[in-house]
Design an enzyme around this catalytic site. Structure first.
Site, mmCIF file in Angstrom:
data_model
loop_
_atom_site.group_PDB
_atom_site.id
_atom_site.type_symbol
_atom_site.label_atom_id
_atom_site.label_comp_id
_atom_site.label_asym_id
_atom_site.label_seq_id
_atom_site.Cartn_x
_atom_site.Cartn_y
_atom_site.Cartn_z
ATOM 1 N N PHE A 188 0.808 -1.220 0.000
ATOM 2 C CA PHE A 188 0.000 0.000 0.000
ATOM 3 C C PHE A 188 0.840 1.268 0.000
ATOM 4 O O PHE A 188 0.370 2.326 -0.421
ATOM 5 C CB PHE A 188 -0.938 0.022 1.221
ATOM 6 C CG PHE A 188 -0.247 0.323 2.537
ATOM 7 C CD1 PHE A 188 0.028 1.614 2.927
ATOM 8 C CD2 PHE A 188 0.114 -0.703 3.390
ATOM 9 C CE1 PHE A 188 0.661 1.891 4.135
ATOM 10 C CE2 PHE A 188 0.749 -0.448 4.599
ATOM 11 C CZ PHE A 188 1.032 0.859 4.967
ATOM 12 N N CYS B 36 9.569 1.614 3.484
ATOM 13 C CA CYS B 36 10.531 0.595 3.902
ATOM 14 C C CYS B 36 11.951 1.138 3.942
ATOM 15 O O CYS B 36 12.847 0.500 4.492
ATOM 16 C CB CYS B 36 10.462 -0.637 2.999
ATOM 17 S SG CYS B 36 11.032 -0.336 1.307
ATOM 18 N N SER C 211 5.694 -6.774 4.264
ATOM 19 C CA SER C 211 6.320 -7.021 5.555
ATOM 20 C C SER C 211 7.118 -8.315 5.514
ATOM 21 O O SER C 211 6.879 -9.195 4.675
ATOM 22 C CB SER C 211 5.260 -7.110 6.654
ATOM 23 O OG SER C 211 4.457 -8.270 6.475
ATOM 24 N N GLU D 128 9.301 -3.315 13.309
ATOM 25 C CA GLU D 128 9.092 -2.358 12.224
ATOM 26 C C GLU D 128 7.744 -1.685 12.462
ATOM 27 O O GLU D 128 6.683 -2.249 12.196
ATOM 28 C CB GLU D 128 9.098 -3.045 10.857
ATOM 29 C CG GLU D 128 8.973 -2.054 9.717
ATOM 30 C CD GLU D 128 8.815 -2.700 8.355
ATOM 31 O OE1 GLU D 128 9.197 -2.057 7.349
ATOM 32 O OE2 GLU D 128 8.302 -3.834 8.277
#
Length: 493
Positions: free
Chosen positions: A147, A279, A224, A378
């Site tokens: 996303f 990221c 992820s 994270e």
């Protein structure tokens, strides 16, 4: 309703399931998206397989012509696409525009496919025997994108895959799906044949079918780490080539000789751009030696000036969903409970937006320990942690001990220290006084350790390698053929 795009047009079959797509600035449902069933994924794969039979044999001239046309259309319409990204993801329009500009680099790289697919040739390897190598497409490929970059990440993969002669089934995030349909329409306008690019929306049902479908030969994924591992293990167990890019916990090491104003600017920019939903965001600042107090103070002063909201002058928007915002917010309480100092609480930051939006301002923790969840997890939000250590060696050990290895940066004016750092650090992408070292398109993007599953990075030379298979041909021709007289000027067709 946002529909699938299959075989060159919107899929008109009534969906079995729908998902809500939110406006993150208001918290209200803006539209709904069709969720693909197994049969609809199969229809997209079937269309891609049928198109592959002819597209694989399209000349390099034809493929590059489509890419050049698509590039021009995307450049002309990038403002429209930026508004779509902003409306569904929540990042401000200027940030969305930057995403698309970087995506254009990957399209431009794919425009050079005739040069990129040149093979090797050895004349007379044996007497009257020639040996040469060629690269051929793998077939139908699946692209599963996240996303946080609904335009850029699909364009990391799709142009290269198509230019190499493959056909594609793209499964974007159900949170912000419209960008992928927009790209599919532009490709169609650019002359891409029906079925070469298909878009299916949905959730795990669609993902699992792509991973299991026997006709799908390769999978490109970004998301992820737990899901990347699942995609890699499931896809490879079904005989597929898989590149699965996972999560990150990116450190920015600040040495005592660094320009602290430059470092503070970089920490705020790289930590809170796109609300930290990157990221490659900096989520940990490692303050080495005595710089900690000064650096934290400079970061605090800059955070106070960050404009959060939906207005045109704002620099940071909301998070993508309410569920994700609440998860990120929970780390603020966890960090305080673990003993970290909450230097800036993003819940108190002024917001230029509606109360129902998925808002959280920039948050800064100081004196963070490496055993705290705000360090180990994270978070994927606007939460920046400052960890203090005494020496360069401690900083390197901290980065290398972390399970992630996506990106890192060092801020210093010492060239020797920087060169040593780039050699010793166990991370795939390194910045020297550059906080977000995303490679340009003619290199490749990817991390180490639990940030990457598979052995191919994204786009660039690795992308061409991933989307092709090498073949070596050994040939002997005893009688030369003769094509006859043709006085016309040779043409590339």
């Amino acid at each position: 309703m946002i529909k699938h795009w299959i075989n060159g047009k919107p899929w008109d079959n009534a969906p079995e399931r729908l998902g809500d797509v939110y406006d993150p600035t208001t918290g209200k449902v803006a539209s709904q998206v069709a969720f693909a069933s197994v049969s609809e994924v199969d229809a997209a794969v079937s269309a891609a397989a049928e198109a592959f039979a002819s597209w694989r044999n399209a000349s390099l001239a034809q493929r590059s012509t489509v890419m050049f046309k698509f590039r021009e259309l995307l450049n002309d319409r990038k403002g429209d696409l930026a508004k779509i990204v902003s409306a569904e993801h929540g990042k401000v329009v200027s940030d969305a525009g930057g995403e698309i500009q970087r995506a254009l680099e990957s399209v431009e790289y794919a425009c050079g496919i005739p040069q990129l697919l040149k093979g090797g040739f050895s004349e007379n390897a044996s007497t009257r025997v020639d040996v040469y190598s060629i690269q051929q497409p793998v077939g139908v490929v699946g692209v599963i994108s996240p996303f946080n970059f609904p335009a850029m990440v699909p364009l990391w993969f799709v142009p290269t895959a198509i230019a190499c002669g493959n056909t594609v089934v793209l499964k974007p995030s159900e949170k912000d799906p419209s960008s992928s349909n927009f790209l599919a329409e532009l490709f169609a306008e650019a002359g891409l044949p029906d079925g070469v690019l298909n878009v299916v929306h949905g959730d795990k049902v669609a993902v699992d079918r792509l991973l299991e479908h026997p006709t799908v030969k390769a999978i490109s994924f970004v998301g992820s780490t737990p899901i990347a591992r699942y995609v890699y293990e499931t896809g490879t167990s079904h005989g597929k080539r898989v590149q699965a890019l996972g999560g990150a916990k990116n450190h920015m090491v600040v040495l005592p000789d660094a320009d602290l104003d430059l470092a503070a600017d970089a920490a705020v920019s790289a930590g809170f751009g796109s609300a930290g939903e990157r990221c490659m965001a900096i989520s940990v600042v490692v303050a080495v030696g005595e710089v900690g107090d000064s650096l934290v103070a400079k970061i605090q002063s800059r955070i106070a000036d960050v404009k959060v909201g939906a207005g045109a002058s704002c620099e940071m928007g909301p998070l993508v969903t309410g569920v994700h915002r609440d998860k990120v917010t929970s780390y603020l309480d966890a960090g305080v409970a673990a003993g970290a100092v909450l230097a800036v609480d993003g819940r108190d930051h002024p917001i230029d937006g509606e109360a129902g939006g998925f808002w959280l301002g920039p948050t800064l923790f100081d004196h963070v320990g490496t055993d705290m969840t705000i360090y180990t997890d994270e978070i994927f939000g606007p939460v920046l942690s400052v960890v203090r250590c005494d020496t360069y060696e401690e900083a390197v050990e901290m980065v290398n001990s972390n399970r992630y290895g996506n990106g890192t940066a060092i801020f210093t004016n010492d060239g020797g220290a920087a060169r040593r750092f780039q050699n010793e650090i166990e991370v795939g992408m390194v910045g020297v006084n550059v906080p977000i070292p995303v490679p340009v398109a003619y290199y490749s993007f990817g991390g180490w350790k639990e940030s990457l599953f598979g052995d191919s990075h994204a786009y660039g030379p690795h992308g061409v390698h991933f989307f092709t298979r090498s073949k070596v041909v050994t040939s002997r021709w005893l009688d030369p053929s003769h094509g006859g007289v043709n006085l016309g000027f040779p043409q590339n067709t």
